[in-house]
Design a protein around this motif. Sequence first.
Motif: not given
Length: 111
Positions: A49-50, A54-58, A102-104, A107-109
Amino acid sequence: MTDQPTTPDADVTEGTDDAVRAELTSLRESIDNIDAAVVHMLAERFKATQRVGRLKAEHKLPPADPARERDQIKRLRELAAGAKLDPVFAEKFLNFIIAEVIRHHEAIARA
Ligand SMILES: C=C(O[C@@H]1C=C(C(=O)O)C=C[C@H]1O)C(=O)O
């Protein structure tokens, strides 16, 4: 936690038949193995999920995907029912994990 001195908890099985205590010990060994497996499986799930986060944020995707969650909950409830596990419990457990994921992702975003 406090700084108060603590007394060790009493052995609740004291005075119980030896055969019963041996069965309890054996069952608890299985429980400990299962708990270890759960921890390792959760660790692998969070690694995956991490990477999703990262993929979603990118790619500017939102942290949560309610349609995907609905599908997972439906599937897990069916699996639980087939395994004689309470589907309500299974759903609560999955929702608990997803909320943390989702919290993680949030935070990544933000990072
Ligand atoms: C991991 C994802 O992100 C979120 C977390 C999910 C999960 O922990 O299974 C499912 C959907 C998303 O709300 C995903 O979109 O696949």
